[in-house]
Scaffold this active site. Structure first.
Site: not given
Length: 182
Positions: A7, A9, A132
């Site tokens: 990922d 961000d 996250d």
């Protein structure tokens, strides 16, 4: 050779610090990172709702700081594995070109062939996913690595990695900053 989905961000780009910095620049108040632990992302700032609007502001994604250690570790991973950068970027259409430019500047070794901008990440087929967010890991069929961010501090259902150094250790990479013993 494993296929690893990473990922952007909150994993490669430190959006929490970016929120804090942008908020301080615009409202003159610096929010402590620790005060954001365990609460939903973009909340916990004195003026609620303002930080979420940053996600729709031109330039926000283009200027995000790089997560410490990510460049070196992702480069090492890409030399030993098949690495794809997977971002749910279509939620914020203006972010598409900004994220592409950001990757080109900070991760020039990642080619366009290994960048996936999508909506839901349920389409992702890989051996590992580093993310996250629970919503992205929950339905993933491979090994799930939760990259620590303030909003996920209370989650306990995944293998947690707190830093890129821990990611390197997980994948048994020799740290790029360490010289071999003589």
């Amino acid at each position: 050779m494993a296929r690893i989905a990473i990922d952007m961000d909150g994993v490669m780009a430190d959006l929490t610090q970016h929120y804090i910095n942008w908020y301080a620049e615009r409202y003159g108040v610096t929010v402590a990172r620790e005060s954001l632990h365990g609460i939903p992302e973009t909340t916990g700032f004195p003026q609620e709702g303002v930080v979420k609007q940053f996600l729709y502001t031109p330039g926000f994604f283009r200027t995000a700081p790089v997560m410490p250690g990510s460049q070196e570790v992702i480069k090492a991973l890409s030399e030993q594995h098949e690495v794809f950068i997977v971002s749910a970027a279509t939620e914020f259409p203006q972010s598409l070109s900004e994220k592409q430019e950001w990757l080109g500047e900070h991760f020039p070794f990642i080619t366009w062939r290994n960048i996936v901008f999508c909506g839901l990440k349920t389409i992702v087929d890989a051996d590992y996913m580093i993310d996250d967010y629970d919503k992205n890991l929950r339905y993933f069929k491979g090994e799930k690595l939760l990259f620590t961010a303030p909003h996920n501090m209370l989650l306990e259902d995944y293998t947690r990695v707190n830093t890129w150094e821990e990611v390197a250790k997980y994948f048994s990479l020799v740290p790029a900053t360490t010289s071999p013993a003589v």
